[in-house]
Each structure stands twice: as structure tokens, then as C-alpha cells.
Design an enzyme around this catalytic site. Structure first.
Site, PDB file in Angstrom:
ATOM      1  N   CYS A 142      70.225 -18.087 -11.394  1.00  9.98           N
ATOM      2  CA  CYS A 142      68.946 -18.771 -11.152  1.00  9.98           C
ATOM      3  C   CYS A 142      68.310 -19.122 -12.505  1.00  9.98           C
ATOM      4  CB  CYS A 142      68.043 -17.842 -10.347  1.00  9.98           C
ATOM      5  SG  CYS A 142      66.379 -18.457 -10.098  1.00  9.98           S
TER       6      CYS A 142
ATOM      7  N   CYS B   1      65.480 -12.855  -5.482  1.00  6.33           N
ATOM      8  CA  CYS B   1      66.448 -13.937  -5.445  1.00  6.33           C
ATOM      9  C   CYS B   1      67.771 -13.313  -5.876  1.00  6.33           C
ATOM     10  CB  CYS B   1      66.032 -15.032  -6.432  1.00  6.33           C
ATOM     11  SG  CYS B   1      67.367 -16.180  -6.792  1.00  6.33           S
TER      12      CYS B   1
ATOM     13  N   CYS C  63      65.820 -21.869  -7.322  1.00  9.07           N
ATOM     14  CA  CYS C  63      67.226 -22.248  -7.128  1.00  9.07           C
ATOM     15  C   CYS C  63      67.616 -22.399  -5.660  1.00  9.07           C
ATOM     16  CB  CYS C  63      68.140 -21.234  -7.809  1.00  9.07           C
ATOM     17  SG  CYS C  63      68.143 -19.645  -6.952  1.00  9.07           S
TER      18      CYS C  63
ATOM     19  N   LYS D  58      24.773   2.066 -20.116  1.00 10.66           N
ATOM     20  CA  LYS D  58      24.413   2.008 -18.704  1.00 10.66           C
ATOM     21  C   LYS D  58      25.702   2.190 -17.924  1.00 10.66           C
ATOM     22  CE  LYS D  58      21.761  -0.490 -15.296  1.00 10.66           C
ATOM     23  NZ  LYS D  58      22.756  -0.443 -14.226  1.00 10.66           N
TER      24      LYS D  58
ATOM     25  N   LYS E 138      22.225  -6.068 -20.055  1.00 11.41           N
ATOM     26  CA  LYS E 138      23.537  -6.121 -19.400  1.00 11.41           C
ATOM     27  C   LYS E 138      24.600  -6.815 -20.251  1.00 11.41           C
ATOM     28  CE  LYS E 138      22.900  -4.649 -15.029  1.00 11.41           C
ATOM     29  NZ  LYS E 138      23.276  -5.518 -13.949  1.00 11.41           N
TER      30      LYS E 138
ATOM     31  N   ASP F 222      28.186   2.690 -14.931  1.00  9.17           N
ATOM     32  CA  ASP F 222      28.225   2.147 -13.588  1.00  9.17           C
ATOM     33  C   ASP F 222      28.682   3.228 -12.625  1.00  9.17           C
ATOM     34  OD1 ASP F 222      27.635   0.026 -12.119  1.00  9.17           O
ATOM     35  OD2 ASP F 222      29.463  -1.114 -12.564  1.00  9.17           O
TER      36      ASP F 222
ATOM     37  N   GLU G 295      21.344   3.876 -24.849  1.00  7.41           N
ATOM     38  CA  GLU G 295      22.339   4.626 -24.079  1.00  7.41           C
ATOM     39  C   GLU G 295      23.263   3.634 -23.375  1.00  7.41           C
ATOM     40  OE1 GLU G 295      20.057   7.024 -21.365  1.00  7.41           O
ATOM     41  OE2 GLU G 295      18.799   7.802 -22.979  1.00  7.41           O
TER      42      GLU G 295
ATOM     43  N   CYS H  83      64.342 -19.078  -2.711  1.00  7.54           N
ATOM     44  CA  CYS H  83      63.856 -18.950  -4.081  1.00  7.54           C
ATOM     45  C   CYS H  83      63.296 -20.304  -4.520  1.00  7.54           C
ATOM     46  CB  CYS H  83      64.992 -18.525  -5.008  1.00  7.54           C
ATOM     47  SG  CYS H  83      64.558 -18.642  -6.749  1.00  7.54           S
TER      48      CYS H  83
ATOM     49  N   TYR I  87      20.533  11.545 -18.058  1.00  7.78           N
ATOM     50  CA  TYR I  87      19.854  10.600 -18.949  1.00  7.78           C
ATOM     51  C   TYR I  87      18.337  10.706 -18.982  1.00  7.78           C
ATOM     52  CZ  TYR I  87      19.857   7.770 -14.609  1.00  7.78           C
ATOM     53  OH  TYR I  87      19.731   7.323 -13.335  1.00  7.78           O
TER      54      TYR I  87
HETATM   55  S1  IVH Z   1      17.331   5.367 -16.924  1.00  5.53           S
HETATM   56  C1  IVH Z   1      13.242   4.714 -15.448  1.00  5.53           C
HETATM   57  N1  IVH Z   1      19.627   5.553 -18.189  1.00  5.53           N
HETATM   58  O1  IVH Z   1      20.960   2.303 -13.921  1.00  5.53           O
HETATM   59  C2  IVH Z   1      14.605   4.750 -15.972  1.00  5.53           C
HETATM   60  N2  IVH Z   1      19.634   4.657 -16.004  1.00  5.53           N
HETATM   61  O2  IVH Z   1      18.608   0.400 -12.409  1.00  5.53           O
HETATM   62  C3  IVH Z   1      15.584   4.928 -14.913  1.00  5.53           C
HETATM   63  N3  IVH Z   1      21.858   4.061 -15.188  1.00  5.53           N
HETATM   64  O3  IVH Z   1      19.951   3.568 -10.977  1.00  5.53           O
HETATM   65  C4  IVH Z   1      16.985   4.929 -15.260  1.00  5.53           C
HETATM   66  N4  IVH Z   1      22.970   4.689 -16.966  1.00  5.53           N
HETATM   67  O4  IVH Z   1      21.557   4.996 -12.100  1.00  5.53           O
HETATM   68  C5  IVH Z   1      19.002   5.166 -17.060  1.00  5.53           C
HETATM   69  N5  IVH Z   1      21.575   5.803 -19.433  1.00  5.53           N
HETATM   70  C6  IVH Z   1      20.958   5.435 -18.300  1.00  5.53           C
HETATM   71  C7  IVH Z   1      21.665   4.911 -17.202  1.00  5.53           C
HETATM   72  C8  IVH Z   1      20.956   4.521 -16.066  1.00  5.53           C
HETATM   73  C9  IVH Z   1      23.056   4.181 -15.760  1.00  5.53           C
HETATM   74  C10 IVH Z   1      21.610   3.512 -13.847  1.00  5.53           C
HETATM   75  C11 IVH Z   1      20.747   4.391 -13.030  1.00  5.53           C
HETATM   76  C12 IVH Z   1      19.784   3.502 -12.330  1.00  5.53           C
HETATM   77  C13 IVH Z   1      20.147   2.144 -12.796  1.00  5.53           C
HETATM   78  C14 IVH Z   1      18.926   1.399 -13.236  1.00  5.53           C
END
Ligand code: IVH
Length: 675
Positions: free
Chosen positions: A436, A431, A416, A117, A315, A119, A115, A413, A226
Site C-alpha cells: 500500500c 489494510c 490502495c 487559578k 484568565k 481548575d 496565585e 483501504c 487559598y
Molecule cells: S479566591 C473571594 N483563589 O475560582 C475570592 N479562587 O470564581 C474567592 N479558584 O470558585 C476565590 N484557584 O474555586 C481563589 N487561588 C485561588 C483559586 C480560586 C481556583 C476558584 C475558586 C472559585 C473560583 C472563582
């Protein structure tokens, strides 16, 4: 191995540091360091604690998930803790995680769900008897804030679920602000002079953790679910993938980019693919989450500390970093703007070394309170130019002074030495010297650029050479460049000279809109140029336009109109345009009827409301046929077009014996004139 006494001291100072950043991030929504640097601190602390386990204390930040919740919102105790994820920062770390799993899975390759992650902000949604009853933040993993009312405002959060759902269950997901929404929010905040959010995550967190849910409602938040936390009195699917499908069937929004894979090679490919593609995503993702699919195997892998072993966050390399802002320098733009930019201590951000970053304008620098000598957070996003997010106040040198562009340049400027000025109501300094050298060179570069005259071979470098060598004082000179002159230039061979001359020659036939854009009139972009070309059909027509006529066209306002008029009144510009005409550069729309147009020499005035056509359009049609449209009735007026509820012009025209025609007669004239 660090010695014990030393380790203890370092661990303690690291804890203080990490706790402070936790507070800044989770409670105040205003971090001072990038995620990558935070992760670095945690990692360092973890490593030392692993080396000296006797120094681990229950209150160490490594033993907690987040920060304490804000009391004012009300506290929710999580029935099952919301765990965080362990991180892998490299392929090697992913492999190490994978190897541990394989061992515990008796050597069998498990299925994985991958999936994004996202933010954003982790939330928990509890449904009782089909209704959304509690919505909470993660808080410290055990206790979160009650944000039910805020979460209800997010359209993708179902307020109720089908009767078939378990009588009581909890789902977890990520609330986020899509990048578009984030940019829009920051634009609005900039307009209102409010501090900007550093990134979409802070903006999402700041939006959700509001005491007044109307503020949340006004922000375009979204959610992806998720996982399932727990469910009562219903058998739940035996794999994560099926669970996600099941949640989808209950009406939850699940990320369509999730994938089920049979081996770790595919997981790596998913990561590599998204590493390339992530900047095109509508949301910010800082990595992927890899989850073991089978619930049975998940249970077997259990949790260690606050992290499940069955999942890991892999990451993406950081796109943020910290570095020292050595100096704020100013470059001079094509229209004479003073553009500040940051000269940085070189730093690698997401694999790219960054030495400069954009700073937009003085107001923005002041709003963010960025000063020379500051340590700043740098961010590289989808756009290529890195941005300075803001200063790290704790690292500010004592003598750092608030930035003043005027003082920095001593009012002159840098190219010039003319005195700079700031027009009222604008944020930029300019300017005023059209000669210039910096502006000259950039005007040539702009003239030849892609959306303008598109002359291959004349880019930044060539424009600089041509203007430095005195071969082109302005862009019209491009059309009188001599073969011999060019051959004298460094590294110019016969072939490249011929190609260049050929490209210049071909540019003479570019459409009028591009030509107008190429002139580089302040505030006239490609779209405005298009409008002007359609309306006037020729440069001569545009050059004679009056303000009233200009502002009657589409989106053209007073500021643009003034700028156009000033451009054509300027003697130097007049000379340039003459030179271009002599060089036979196309300055009108070919095929547009000039010379013997059917309404040539006829003056029209419109009064009252027209029904089937707007007044603007009627005037445009009259002009396209060679006529002119004026606003006042005079002795020279040939026709008064009388619409509904005519004004005093009608009486005036009558008294002067001027011919009056109706709207339909006008339309007939236009039609018969072959428009
Ligand atoms: S699973 C035990 N899936 O990432 C599993 N987390 O440190 C718990 N996050 O605070 C999380 N996308 O907010 C999971 N597809 C995803 C995610 C996800 C973002 C965030 C989540 C959590 C942090 C993990």
C-alpha cells in the site's frame, strides 16, 4: 444600545441558556459547551443587564454564584458566603480593575498576591476545637453540599490542627485531580467502557460529590488552600500573604507557586511567565488569581454583587473551543492501521487555528457518540494534537448518523482499495496490503526517523517524494540512491544531495536496537527493540527465533512474538533485509562474539528451579556465548542443567546418557567462557 423590547427578549433567552448550562455543569458534571463559551454567554448577559439595569431580576444567573446543591448529600449553610471572582480576559481588563483599585487606595500602589487559578472544585473546611467538622461544596455560594466524609479521604486535607489554632474557623481551597491522575482515571474508565470525564475539573467534581465516599477515596485528589473564611477568638494576620503562611503553619497545603509582589508590572510578568509554562504544571490552571494583599484595603474595596473587588481572575486564553466537525476522514498508518481524524470548521483555540483533531479509533468515537455534522468541543492540551472532547448534543443535526468506519470506507483501504479487516480483540481496522503506497512511504519515514536510523533530510516530504518518484520502493533502497537521480529532483542542489547521501551513509552504523526498531515491526517499539537486540545480538538470530524463545524475554508477550515471526517470514521483508545486509548496514552488535564463541554448537536444556539466576537469564547467557538453550531433551542435547526439584527431563537425560551439570557448574562454565 439595544432597544428595550429587543433587549428583554435577548436577556430572557440568554438566562434560559445560561441556567441550562449551569445545571449541566454543576449538577450533572457534564457540560455541553466550553468554559470560554460559557463565559461569553455570561458576559453578553451582563452587558445587556448593565445597559438596562431595570431588567435585572434577583433570579438572573448573573446574580447567583453557581447552581443549587444536590439535596441527597445534605445541605450546609455557609456562615459567610463563598464568593466567586470577576474575570479579566485581557491585559486591558486587568488594567481597568487595577485603575479602580488605585483610585480607592488613594493612588497608592498596593501589594498583590498572585496565585494559580486551579481548575477544580471550591470547598469550605470548618474546624471546631481542632477537628475537621464540616466540609462543603460552594453550591450557590450560600448553601453547599455536605461532603465532609468525602473530603476526609483526601490525604492533604488535615483532619485535625494544632491546639494553637482558633477554636472555630473556616478555610477555603480548591480540590483538584492532578493531570496524571485524570489521565489514569480516564484510561481505566475507557477500559471498563465507562464514559470519560471531559476534563480534570469535571473528574474532581464527579469524584467529590459522591454518595459513596469509597469512590472518592479511590481517586488521587489533592487540595490547595487559598484563603481563610473566618476565625473566632484569635487575632488573624493583617495581610493575605501572612494568612497563607499562617495556614501553612497549621498544616494546610498551600500552593508553592504563590508569590507576593509590590506592583502590577510584576503581576503581569507572573501571568506571562505562567502562560508559557502552564502546560508543564501537574494540574490544570485556567488563569491566575490576583489578590490585594492588605486586609484593610480588601475591606475598603468591599464586594460588589457576588464578586469581591479586591481580587480578580486573570484568565489564560481558552484552550477549548467549539466548532463543527465537517467530516471524519481516515488516514492510513505505517502498519496499515485506519486512523480516523476530524476535519473541522477552522477555529481558533488558545491562539492557534485548528482544522484537524485526533479521534483515536472507532470505539472511542462511538463511546463519545461523535457524529459527522456535530458541533464538537475541541481541546488543546499539553500535547500538541488537539482532541475532540465530545459532541454538543443540543446542536446535533437531525440526520446525523452514528459513525461506522467500515461503512465510511466501504470496506476498502482509501489508499490502495484492498479490503480492510479488524483482528479479533483489537479496536483498529487494518489494510492488509504491505505494498500500500501510504504504508510504504511511512515505513521509509519511520526508518529514517530520529529514534530509528536518524537520517537527517528524510522526513515526511522526502519520503513522499522518493516513493512517488519510484526512487525508493522500500527503505533498503535508500542505500542505493544515486547522486544523479537525486539531483534530478525538484529543489535538490549539489550540496543538499551530498549532505543527504552522507547522512544515509552514516546511518549504516546505528546500534542494532535502533535498526530493529527502524524495521517497523508491528508492536515493536523502542523498548522491545532494545530487549531483542540484547538478547539476540544480530538480526539473523532474531529472524530465526521461535515463539517460545521470544516470549521468554522480558515483557514480550504472545501478540508481539507473533508479529515478529510474521515479519521475518514475509518474503518481501526477507528481501529487504538481504538488501540491507548487502549495503553493509550493521545488523549485529559489534563486539558481540560471533563465529568462535566458546559454547558454539553446544545445546543446553535446563530443568528444575535455579537459585542464583533466573532460567531466562541462564538461557540468555548460554546464547550470548554461542550455545543454544532448548526446552526438550533430545539426542542432540549436550548438557542438562539440573536445578532444584527437577522434572521428568532428568530421567530422560539419564536414560539417554546425557551429561548432567549443576547450577554452580553452569555458572562456572559461563564464567570461564569469559562472559
Ligand atoms: S479566591 C473571594 N483563589 O475560582 C475570592 N479562587 O470564581 C474567592 N479558584 O470558585 C476565590 N484557584 O474555586 C481563589 N487561588 C485561588 C483559586 C480560586 C481556583 C476558584 C475558586 C472559585 C473560583 C472563582
Amino acid at each position: 444600545m439595544t432597544d428595550m423590547g429587543e433587549a428583554k427578549a435577548i436577556i430572557e433567552s440568554l438566562r434560559v441558556e445560561v441556567n441550562r448550562h449551569n445545571h449541566l455543569y454543576h449538577v450533572l458534571d457534564s457540560p455541553e459547551i466550553s468554559d470560554a463559551d460559557y463565559d461569553g454567554l455570561i458576559k453578553q448577559l451582563r452587558r445587556l443587564e448593565e445597559e438596562h439595569p431595570q431588567l435585572i431580576t434577583p433570579d438572573s444567573p448573573t446574580q447567583r454564584v453557581g447552581a443549587a446543591p444536590v439535596e441527597a448529600l445534605g445541605i450546609v449553610e455557609h456562615k459567610l458566603p463563598l464568593l466567586s471572582l470577576g474575570n479579566a480576559f485581557s491585559g486591558g481588563e486587568l488594567t481597568a480593575w487595577y485603575n479602580r483599585i488605585i483610585k480607592l487606595a488613594d493612588g497608592q500602589e498596593p501589594d498583590f498576591v498572585c496565585e494559580h487559578k486551579i481548575d477544580g472544585l471550591a470547598v469550605s473546611l470548618t474546624y471546631i476545637d481542632g477537628k475537621l467538622t464540616i466540609g462543603a461544596t460552594r453550591g450557590d455560594g450560600f448553601r453547599g453540599e455536605n461532603i465532609t466524609r468525602n473530603l476526609r479521604t483526601i490525604r492533604s486535607v488535615p483532619l485535625s490542627v494544632p491546639k494553637t489554632a482558633p477554636s472555630r474557623f473556616e478555610v477555603r481551597g480548591e480540590v483538584f485531580l492532578p493531570i496524571d491522575g485524570f489521565k489514569k482515571l480516564n484510561r481505566e474508565r475507557a477500559d471498563e467502557g465507562l464514559p470519560l470525564f471531559a476534563n480534570p475539573r469535571n473528574a474532581a467534581a464527579g469524584s467529590v460529590r459522591q454518595l459513596d465516599q469509597r469512590i472518592t477515596a479511590g481517586r488521587p485528589l489533592d487540595i490547595y488552600i487559598y484563603m481563610l473564611g473566618y476565625a473566632e477568638d484569635k487575632a488573624i494576620p493583617s495581610s493575605h500573604w501572612e494568612t497563607l503562611e499562617y495556614l501553612k503553619s497549621l498544616g494546610f497545603k498551600v500552593n508553592p507557586n504563590n508569590r507576593l509582589f509590590g506592583n502590577i508590572k510584576q503581576v503581569e510578568k507572573y501571568y506571562d511567565d505562567w502562560l508559557e509554562e502552564r502546560e508543564g504544571l501537574p494540574y490544570e490552571a485556567d488563569g491566575i488569581v490576583v489578590k490585594v494583599n492588605e486586609m484593610k484595603l480588601q475591606e475598603k474595596l468591599r464586594d460588589i454583587g457576588h464578586e469581591p473587588r479586591w481580587a480578580i481572575a486573570y484568565k489564560f486564553p481558552a484552550v477549548q473551543g467549539n466548532t463543527v466537525l465537517k467530516e471524519i476522514k481516515i488516514s492510513v498508518g505505517r502498519t496499515g492501521t485506519m486512523n480516523p481524524y476530524a476535519v473541522l470548521e477552522p477555529v481558533s483555540v488558545g491562539g492557534v487555528t485548528i482544522k484537524h483533531a485526533a479521534l483515536h479509533n472507532e470505539d472511542d468515537i462511538r463511546r463519545k457518540d461523535i457524529r459527522e455534522g456535530d458541533t464538537v468541543i475541541i481541546q488543546r492540551a499539553g500535547d500538541v494534537i488537539p482532541q475532540v472532547v465530545g459532541p454538543v448534543l443540543s446542536k446535533r443535526p437531525k440526520d446525523a448518523k452514528e459513525f461506522s468506519l467500515y461503512k465510511k470506507l466501504d470496506g476498502k483501504c482509501p489508499e490502495c482499495r484492498f479490503d480492510i479487516f479488524k483482528p479479533e480483540g483489537e479496536v483498529m481496522y487494518y489494510c492488509p496490503n504491505a505494498a500500500c503506497p501510504a504504508q510504504r512511504q511511512q515505513r521509509i519515514e519511520h526508518f529514517a526517523s530520529r529514534g530509528a536510523m536518524d537520517i537527517r533530510g528524510i522526513g515526511e516530504k522526502m519520503s513522499a517524494i522518493l516513493s512517488r518518484e519510484g526512487l525508493a520502493g522500500d527503505f533498503a533502497d535508500l542505500y542505493s540512491l544515486k547522486r544523479e537521480e537525486l539531483l534530478n529532483l525538484d529543489r535538490m542542489e549539489e550540496k543538499s544531495v551530498d549532505n543527504l547521501l552522507d547522512a544515509i551513509d552514516r546511518s549504516k552504523k546505528r546500534p542494532l536496537a535502533r535498526f530493529i526498531y527502524a524495521l517497523g515491526i508491528r508492536h515493536v517499539g523502542e523498548e522491545t527493540a532494545e530487549l531483542l537486540a540484547k538478547h539476540f545480538n544480530s538480526i539473523d538470530g532474531l529472524a530465526e527465533a521461535l515463539k517460545g524463545e521470544l516470549i521468554s524475554i522480558g515483557t514480550i508477550g504472545s501478540k508481539i512474538a507473533d508479529s515478529i515471526i510474521a515479519f521475518f517470514q514475509n518474503e518481501e521483508n526477507k528481501r529487504i533485509i538481504e538488501k540491507l545486509e548487502t549495503a553493509e548496514v550493521l545488523t549485529k552488535i559489534e563486539g558481540a562474539k560471533t563465529g568462535e564463541l566458546p559454547l558454539e554448537g553446544k545445546e543446553f536444556v535446563v530443568t528444575g528451579r535455579l537459585d542464583s539466576i533466573s532460567r531466562q537469564e541462564a538461557e540468555a547467557r548460554i546464547k550470548a556465548l554461542g550455545g543454544s538453550a532448548k526446552s526438550d531433551v533430545t539426542r542432540k542435547t549436550d548438557y542438562l542443567v539440573v536445578g532444584a526439584e527437577p522434572g521428568s527431563k532428568l530421567a530422560r537425560a539419564r536414560s539417554m546418557g546425557i551429561m548432567q551439570i549443576s547450577e554452580s557448574e553452569l555458572l562456572r562454565i559461563i564464567k570461564e567462557s569469559g562472559d
